[in-house]
Scaffold this motif. Structure first.
Motif, mmCIF file in Angstrom:
data_model
loop_
_atom_site.group_PDB
_atom_site.id
_atom_site.type_symbol
_atom_site.label_atom_id
_atom_site.label_comp_id
_atom_site.label_asym_id
_atom_site.label_seq_id
_atom_site.Cartn_x
_atom_site.Cartn_y
_atom_site.Cartn_z
ATOM 1 N N THR A 1 0.884 -1.153 0.097
ATOM 2 C CA THR A 1 0.059 0.054 -0.007
ATOM 3 C C THR A 1 0.963 1.240 -0.036
ATOM 4 O O THR A 1 1.814 1.154 0.933
ATOM 5 C CB THR A 1 -0.850 0.097 1.292
ATOM 6 N N MET A 2 0.726 2.204 -0.799
ATOM 7 C CA MET A 2 1.396 3.384 -0.928
ATOM 8 C C MET A 2 0.479 4.483 -0.797
ATOM 9 O O MET A 2 -0.334 4.737 -1.843
ATOM 10 C CB MET A 2 1.996 3.418 -2.441
ATOM 11 N N ILE A 3 0.605 5.433 0.037
ATOM 12 C CA ILE A 3 -0.001 6.541 0.263
ATOM 13 C C ILE A 3 0.702 7.943 0.725
ATOM 14 O O ILE A 3 2.042 7.664 1.181
ATOM 15 C CB ILE A 3 -0.948 6.312 1.281
ATOM 16 N N TYR A 4 0.131 8.892 0.646
ATOM 17 C CA TYR A 4 0.805 10.350 1.078
ATOM 18 C C TYR A 4 0.005 10.628 2.145
ATOM 19 O O TYR A 4 -0.832 11.669 1.996
ATOM 20 C CB TYR A 4 0.797 11.260 -0.032
ATOM 21 N N PRO A 5 0.088 10.286 3.399
ATOM 22 C CA PRO A 5 -0.695 10.681 4.550
ATOM 23 C C PRO A 5 -0.393 12.288 5.042
ATOM 24 O O PRO A 5 0.551 12.770 4.959
ATOM 25 C CB PRO A 5 -0.523 9.704 5.525
ATOM 26 N N ARG A 6 -1.671 12.808 5.525
ATOM 27 C CA ARG A 6 -1.802 13.962 6.104
ATOM 28 C C ARG A 6 -2.194 13.997 7.450
ATOM 29 O O ARG A 6 -2.954 13.371 7.585
ATOM 30 C CB ARG A 6 -2.280 15.005 5.119
ATOM 31 N N PHE A 7 -1.375 14.577 8.406
ATOM 32 C CA PHE A 7 -1.799 14.787 9.579
ATOM 33 C C PHE A 7 -1.969 16.063 10.194
ATOM 34 O O PHE A 7 -1.495 16.815 10.166
ATOM 35 C CB PHE A 7 -0.483 14.209 10.395
ATOM 36 N N GLU A 8 -3.430 16.032 10.765
ATOM 37 C CA GLU A 8 -3.879 17.418 11.224
ATOM 38 C C GLU A 8 -3.926 17.187 12.962
ATOM 39 O O GLU A 8 -4.481 16.514 13.343
ATOM 40 C CB GLU A 8 -5.181 17.803 10.890
ATOM 41 N N VAL A 9 -2.944 17.880 13.399
ATOM 42 C CA VAL A 9 -2.767 17.811 14.784
ATOM 43 C C VAL A 9 -2.906 19.005 15.542
ATOM 44 O O VAL A 9 -2.691 20.107 15.327
ATOM 45 C CB VAL A 9 -1.020 17.696 15.137
ATOM 46 N N VAL B 1 0.511 18.413 8.831
ATOM 47 C CA VAL B 1 1.805 18.186 8.554
ATOM 48 C C VAL B 1 1.839 16.663 7.479
ATOM 49 O O VAL B 1 0.871 15.988 7.581
ATOM 50 C CB VAL B 1 2.659 17.726 9.761
ATOM 51 N N ASP B 2 2.666 16.660 6.897
ATOM 52 C CA ASP B 2 2.779 15.563 6.006
ATOM 53 C C ASP B 2 4.028 14.810 5.734
ATOM 54 O O ASP B 2 5.134 15.323 6.120
ATOM 55 C CB ASP B 2 2.300 15.485 4.590
ATOM 56 N N THR B 3 4.330 13.934 4.911
ATOM 57 C CA THR B 3 5.722 13.299 4.654
ATOM 58 C C THR B 3 6.462 13.940 3.251
ATOM 59 O O THR B 3 7.338 13.178 2.787
ATOM 60 C CB THR B 3 5.678 11.661 4.490
ATOM 61 N N GLY B 4 6.027 15.089 2.851
ATOM 62 C CA GLY B 4 6.420 15.727 1.875
ATOM 63 C C GLY B 4 6.326 14.959 0.411
ATOM 64 O O GLY B 4 5.333 14.401 0.283
ATOM 65 N N ASP B 5 7.414 14.638 -0.295
ATOM 66 C CA ASP B 5 7.170 13.785 -1.376
ATOM 67 C C ASP B 5 7.638 12.443 -1.053
ATOM 68 O O ASP B 5 7.467 11.616 -2.233
ATOM 69 C CB ASP B 5 8.311 14.272 -2.576
ATOM 70 N N SER C 1 10.627 4.507 9.470
ATOM 71 C CA SER C 1 10.165 5.594 9.784
ATOM 72 C C SER C 1 10.304 6.685 8.531
ATOM 73 O O SER C 1 10.838 6.590 7.618
ATOM 74 C CB SER C 1 10.950 6.425 10.883
ATOM 75 N N TYR C 2 9.297 7.696 8.678
ATOM 76 C CA TYR C 2 9.258 8.708 7.792
ATOM 77 C C TYR C 2 9.219 10.321 8.538
ATOM 78 O O TYR C 2 8.548 10.591 9.395
ATOM 79 C CB TYR C 2 8.192 8.746 6.954
ATOM 80 N N THR C 3 10.032 11.346 7.664
ATOM 81 C CA THR C 3 10.119 12.747 8.393
ATOM 82 C C THR C 3 8.813 13.261 7.865
ATOM 83 O O THR C 3 8.452 13.233 6.920
ATOM 84 C CB THR C 3 11.524 13.389 7.655
ATOM 85 N N LEU C 4 8.607 14.011 9.118
ATOM 86 C CA LEU C 4 7.180 14.932 8.747
ATOM 87 C C LEU C 4 7.537 16.533 8.765
ATOM 88 O O LEU C 4 8.486 16.900 9.201
ATOM 89 C CB LEU C 4 6.255 14.756 10.051
ATOM 90 N N TYR C 5 6.831 16.952 7.608
ATOM 91 C CA TYR C 5 7.294 18.245 7.459
ATOM 92 C C TYR C 5 5.898 19.290 7.766
ATOM 93 O O TYR C 5 4.885 18.930 7.215
ATOM 94 C CB TYR C 5 7.653 18.473 5.839
ATOM 95 N N ASP C 6 6.192 20.440 7.769
ATOM 96 C CA ASP C 6 4.973 21.455 7.734
ATOM 97 C C ASP C 6 4.827 22.127 6.460
ATOM 98 O O ASP C 6 5.359 21.572 5.595
ATOM 99 C CB ASP C 6 5.442 22.451 8.981
ATOM 100 N N GLY C 7 3.890 22.927 6.458
ATOM 101 C CA GLY C 7 3.395 23.524 4.991
ATOM 102 C C GLY C 7 4.648 24.099 4.141
ATOM 103 O O GLY C 7 4.718 24.489 3.232
ATOM 104 N N GLY D 1 7.720 23.383 4.365
ATOM 105 C CA GLY D 1 8.804 22.162 4.330
ATOM 106 C C GLY D 1 9.896 22.291 5.314
ATOM 107 O O GLY D 1 10.773 21.510 4.942
ATOM 108 N N ARG D 2 9.419 22.894 6.534
ATOM 109 C CA ARG D 2 10.472 22.528 7.613
ATOM 110 C C ARG D 2 10.236 21.225 8.220
ATOM 111 O O ARG D 2 8.969 20.603 8.499
ATOM 112 C CB ARG D 2 10.056 23.708 8.513
ATOM 113 N N ARG D 3 11.144 20.650 8.863
ATOM 114 C CA ARG D 3 11.253 19.170 9.586
ATOM 115 C C ARG D 3 10.547 19.645 10.939
ATOM 116 O O ARG D 3 10.868 20.353 11.716
ATOM 117 C CB ARG D 3 12.329 18.703 9.633
ATOM 118 N N VAL D 4 9.358 18.518 11.343
ATOM 119 C CA VAL D 4 8.682 19.047 12.391
ATOM 120 C C VAL D 4 8.592 17.807 13.173
ATOM 121 O O VAL D 4 7.937 18.003 14.447
ATOM 122 C CB VAL D 4 7.203 19.747 12.272
#
Length: 245
Positions: A158-166, A173-177, A201-207, A209-212
């Motif tokens: 399964t391949m997804i680009y998840p978005r996380f509303e915290v 935040v999301d995993t970018g590309d 694991s996957y790095t999370l970024y804000d809108g 593009g900064r690592r959060v």
């Protein structure tokens, strides 16, 4: 109206698949969705293991668990619940190979994923897919390690680009590309009761593009089948085929 909303309207309007009679199947051949998954109503029709099913639009209950670290807030494991909609494509086999369960490849395009949970650290957490990106799953033959013959249990990615509303972060935040890959083994499609898991694991970024933070791990479990709408045909989009290659 966006495509996922239009499909959801069709699902709600049309309901279940007509002409499917579970009485024609022996109990040994039938895996009932909600009994094989994690409970609740929604068993629309009998689902047989090791059996091909035609293309369809389908929606499911979904349970997701994420292990997340957010800079400045902390780390937590969050359970989320909701639903997903996908378009399952026509099964196909390699050239010169019979079209049966063992030899076939089946793909599905995710149209909508919405799950919500609560964390003592993060507050309300919502996870959704990214409609502008190709996301989906592929079920393919699994060669036996000894003689190369095909096993009945199939590999699923399964391949997804998840978005996380915290809530406590106040942003999404999301995993970018970086596409998030989850893996499992399945014996039936639709994959009622299947649990797919990440292996890294996957790095999370804000809108901006900064690592959060970091998505340390995740799993997604397919629950009860809510709606099933057969469709005449479904061809795998080229962009999705590249993501799942």
């Amino acid at each position: 109206m966006s495509e996922p909303q239009g499909i959801l309207r069709q699902l709600l309007d049309r309901g279940i698949a007509a002409g499917i009679d579970g009485a024609t199947l022996s109990p040994a051949e039938v895996v009932k969705g909600h009994e094989s998954a994690w409970g609740g109503p929604g068993n629309l029709y009998p689902i047989r293991p090791y059996t091909l099913t035609p293309s369809a639009l389908e929606s499911f209950t979904v349970r997701e668990r994420i292990h997340v670290r957010i800079d400045g807030l902390g780390e937590d494991i969050v359970d989320l619940h909701g639903m997903a909609i996908y378009r399952r494509h026509d099964p196909h086999a390699a050239e010169g190979t019979a079209l049966d369960w063992a030899s076939s490849t089946i793909t599905a395009q995710f149209l909508s994923l919405q799950v919500t949970g609560h964390s003592e650290i993060f507050g309300q957490v919502k996870v959704s897919n990214s409609p502008g990106k190709a996301e989906g799953a592929r079920v393919k033959p699994s060669p036996a390690p000894d003689d190369g013959s095909v096993m009945p249990i199939k590999d699923c990615i399964t391949m997804i680009y998840p978005r996380f509303e915290v809530e406590q972060l106040g942003t999404t935040v999301d995993t970018g590309d970086q596409v998030v890959r989850l893996e499992s083994r399945v014996a039936m499609v639709p994959p009622i009761g299947d649990v797919s898991r990440t292996s890294k694991s996957y790095t999370l970024y804000d809108g901006e593009g900064r690592r959060v933070g970091e998505l340390i791990a995740a799993d997604i479990e397919i629950g009860a089948l809510l709606h099933h709408v057969p469709i005449a045909s479904a061809v795998v989009p080229a962009e999705l085929a590249r993501v799942l290659a």
